[in-house]
Design an enzyme around this catalytic site. Structure first.
Site, PDB file in Angstrom:
ATOM      1  N   SER A 134       0.830  -1.200   0.000  1.00 48.55           N
ATOM      2  CA  SER A 134       0.000   0.000   0.000  1.00 48.55           C
ATOM      3  C   SER A 134       0.867   1.253   0.000  1.00 48.55           C
ATOM      4  O   SER A 134       1.973   1.251   0.539  1.00 48.55           O
ATOM      5  CB  SER A 134      -0.863  -0.022   1.261  1.00 48.55           C
ATOM      6  N   TYR A 160      -2.481   0.268  10.135  1.00 45.41           N
ATOM      7  CA  TYR A 160      -2.617  -0.512   8.891  1.00 45.41           C
ATOM      8  C   TYR A 160      -1.367  -0.354   8.027  1.00 45.41           C
ATOM      9  O   TYR A 160      -0.776  -1.328   7.562  1.00 45.41           O
ATOM     10  CB  TYR A 160      -3.870  -0.061   8.123  1.00 45.41           C
ATOM     11  N   LYS A 164       1.764  -3.133   6.706  1.00 48.81           N
ATOM     12  CA  LYS A 164       2.255  -3.316   5.330  1.00 48.81           C
ATOM     13  C   LYS A 164       3.770  -3.070   5.268  1.00 48.81           C
ATOM     14  O   LYS A 164       4.503  -3.792   4.589  1.00 48.81           O
ATOM     15  CB  LYS A 164       1.529  -2.373   4.365  1.00 48.81           C
ATOM     16  N   ASN A 210     -14.040   2.744   2.696  1.00 49.47           N
ATOM     17  CA  ASN A 210     -13.614   3.422   1.469  1.00 49.47           C
ATOM     18  C   ASN A 210     -14.680   4.407   1.020  1.00 49.47           C
ATOM     19  O   ASN A 210     -15.860   4.248   1.303  1.00 49.47           O
ATOM     20  CB  ASN A 210     -13.341   2.401   0.361  1.00 49.47           C
TER      21      ASN A 210
END
Length: 360
Positions: A134, A160, A164, A210
């Protein structure tokens, strides 16, 4: 490319995974999919509704197992049944806001799941991996557009993004230690849109994180108003700027990455997948209104913890080396998503299985 290559796809019943599988099947790959339905819809008999529709779109079959990557034995059993040539790893929980509230859940799910998968891959002699990373690994950008040489890990604003980043570090370390590994990490920017058939799209189980599902939920009348987080960023209209990319462009990027792994040994390589265009949240809302003929009432509230102000990609490396480039416009993202939403007003679900706010 050998047309008998079998790709193991984790999190394949989800939004990006399901669209990617359409492209994989169309490119001649065999696909074995796992998902734990923590953020995707399961139908009767524990089947994935999205994957049934992928089969309808492509006319090909998908081998599916309900499996959580935290269950290492279940994972091992699947690898024992199939000759897996390469893995595309999507499975992760991915809400920026939720990750700030439940950091342990995010670290456990995303990091342990990846560790289990890597250990099982090594056990079965499978060393080809495309990892779904990401743009959050870049943190608040030092320069724009962001290239792959931009520093990562220093000022990441949310948990988050840290998961990643830690996984990318893990992948880099294993490729140093064992040269058999052949790994590409794809740093996504912000996927929008849906398959042009309108049969598959984004239908998260958790409260929508989202923006596109929220916009179209307002447009279709399921939500009264769109909440925009932050109107005081130093951008032309005060709202955050993102690089929105059509999910089908993202899907074709994975096929391009797989083709690259089959052609040459990368060891470990990262690529940005974005359009290179920065679009503000308000610009997105206005574009959606214009192309769909709907009205989106909105209110601007305080910034959300963990959000970045401006972020867009330089994706020239992927164009040069993967021979991949985004093709779809912002208008197409809006039109395709609206088609999915209007054809499936309740997403993949019937009225009785409406979204709950539960965390497992």
């Amino acid at each position: 490319m050998s047309h008998l290559s079998t790709v193991f796809v984790t999190g394949g019943a989800g939004y990006i995974g399901s669209h990617c599988i359409v492209e994989l099947l169309s490119a001649g790959y065999e696909v074995v999919v796992v998902d734990n339905f923590v953020n995707s819809v399961n139908g009767p008999d524990g089947e994935s509704v999205a994957l049934k529709r992928v089969e309808a779109i492509t006319g090909k079959t998908v081998t599916f197992y309900e499996c959580d990557l935290l269950d290492k034995t279940a994972l091992e059993n699947i690898f024992a049944k199939h000759k897996i040539d390469c893995v595309i790893h999507f499975a992760a929980i991915k809400s920026v806001g939720e990750s700030m509230e439940y950091p342990l859940l995010y670290y456990k799910n995303n990091l342990i799941g990846m560790l289990n998968l890597l250990e099982i891959m090594e056990q079965f002699g499978c060393f080809q991996l495309v990892f779904s990373s990401s743009c959050t690994v870049y943190g608040e950008p030092n320069f724009l557009p962001i290239t792959e040489t931009h520093s990562v890990g220093h000022n990441i604003t949310n948990v988050y993004g840290k998961t990643k980043y830690f996984i990318e570090e893990m992948l880099e370390d294993i490729t140093h230690a064992n040269k058999k590994w052949n790994i590409i990490a794809l740093r996504y920017f912000n996927p929008l849109g849906a398959h042009p058939s309108g049969l598959i799209g984004e239908d998260p189980i958790k409260p929508f994180a989202n923006i596109m599902p929220l916009i179209s939920q307002v447009a279709i009348g399921h939500l009264p108003i769109l909440t925009i987080f932050g109107g005081d960023y130093s951008t032309p209209d005060g709202t955050g700027i993102r690089d929105y990319i059509h999910v089908m462009d993202l899907a074709s990027g994975h096929v391009a990455a797989l083709n690259m792994l089959q052609k040459s040994h990368q060891n470990y390589k990262v690529y940005n997948l974005g359009t290179g265009q920065g679009v503000s949240v308000l610009q997105l809302v206005k574009t959606f209104e214009r192309v769909t003929g709907t009205a989106i009432p909105y209110k601007i509230v305080e910034r959300r913890e963990g959000d970045i102000s401006v972020m867009y990609a330089n994706a020239e490396l992927a164009e040069r080396e993967l021979e991949w480039k985004s093709k779809h416009s912002l208008e197409e993202m809006c039109v395709d998503f609206w088609r999915w939403q209007t054809m499936n007003p309740d997403g993949y679900r019937t009225k009785s299985t409406k979204m709950t706010n539960g965390h497992r």
